[in-house]
Design a protein around this motif. Structure first.
Motif, short mmCIF file in Angstrom:
data_model
loop_
_atom_site.label_atom_id
_atom_site.label_comp_id
_atom_site.label_asym_id
_atom_site.label_seq_id
_atom_site.Cartn_x
_atom_site.Cartn_y
_atom_site.Cartn_z
N VAL A 1 7.82 -29.75 -33.28
CA VAL A 1 7.99 -31.18 -33.57
C VAL A 1 9.41 -31.57 -33.96
O VAL A 1 9.73 -32.75 -33.98
CB VAL A 1 7.01 -31.67 -34.66
CG1 VAL A 1 5.58 -31.60 -34.17
CG2 VAL A 1 7.19 -30.90 -35.94
N LEU A 2 10.26 -30.61 -34.28
CA LEU A 2 11.65 -30.91 -34.64
C LEU A 2 12.63 -30.02 -33.89
O LEU A 2 12.34 -28.85 -33.65
CB LEU A 2 11.88 -30.73 -36.14
CG LEU A 2 11.24 -31.72 -37.09
CD1 LEU A 2 11.55 -31.34 -38.54
CD2 LEU A 2 11.69 -33.14 -36.82
N ALA A 3 13.76 -30.60 -33.56
CA ALA A 3 14.86 -29.86 -32.95
C ALA A 3 16.13 -30.20 -33.71
O ALA A 3 16.35 -31.36 -34.08
CB ALA A 3 15.01 -30.21 -31.48
N VAL A 4 16.97 -29.21 -33.93
CA VAL A 4 18.24 -29.40 -34.63
C VAL A 4 19.36 -29.01 -33.68
O VAL A 4 19.33 -27.93 -33.08
CB VAL A 4 18.32 -28.55 -35.92
CG1 VAL A 4 19.67 -28.72 -36.60
CG2 VAL A 4 17.18 -28.91 -36.87
N GLY A 5 20.35 -29.91 -33.56
CA GLY A 5 21.47 -29.64 -32.66
C GLY A 5 22.81 -29.81 -33.35
O GLY A 5 22.94 -30.56 -34.32
#
Length: 139
Positions: free
Chosen positions: A111-115
């Protein structure tokens, strides 16, 4: 290692179809697992007084870059949205150079992505003009 679900041409077609209002400003240069490079074609509308590219323009490049990198990995989910952003403006970018964003997806969850994004002026890739960290919610 995770595989790319939307390659270069598929991402370009997605951007053209879903965001035609800005698609012509961006050029997707490369796509790899958890990485993407995108350029912003700088024009007069992106400048602020003093002859530099505006902060909102650099934010847009970072935001679009992470969005596309996440979509490359999860597929065409148009409703993925930014949930947080932190950006550091480090140098004044020249008004006559396009901007490049090197994007790395550091975490890709359900549910989350960090870039992480580093933004450079074209031709001066050794000195970033900005750095950003963004988190995306994936529907």
């Amino acid at each position: 290692m995770q595989e790319v679900k939307l390659g270069l041409e598929a991402l370009k077609a997605f951007l053209d179809a879903e965001f035609p209002q800005v698609a012509e400003e961006f050029e997707i240069l490369s796509v790899a697992p958890m990485r993407l490079r995108v350029a912003l074609r700088v024009s007069e509308r992106h400048l602020r007084p003093g002859g530099t590219v505006s902060g909102p323009t650099m934010f847009a490049l970072a935001d679009v870059g992470v969005y596309l990198a996440v979509l490359a990995m999860v597929g065409p989910k148009a409703l993925a949205v930014t949930t947080s952003c932190s950006i550091d403006f480090m140098r004044k970018p020249p008004a006559d150079k396009d901007l490049l964003a090197d994007v790395e997806v550091l975490k890709l969850g359900r549910v989350l992505a960090v870039g992480d994004v580093r933004i450079f002026a074209r031709g001066a890739e050794e000195r970033p003009v900005a750095r950003a960290s963004l988190t995306y919610s994936i529907p």
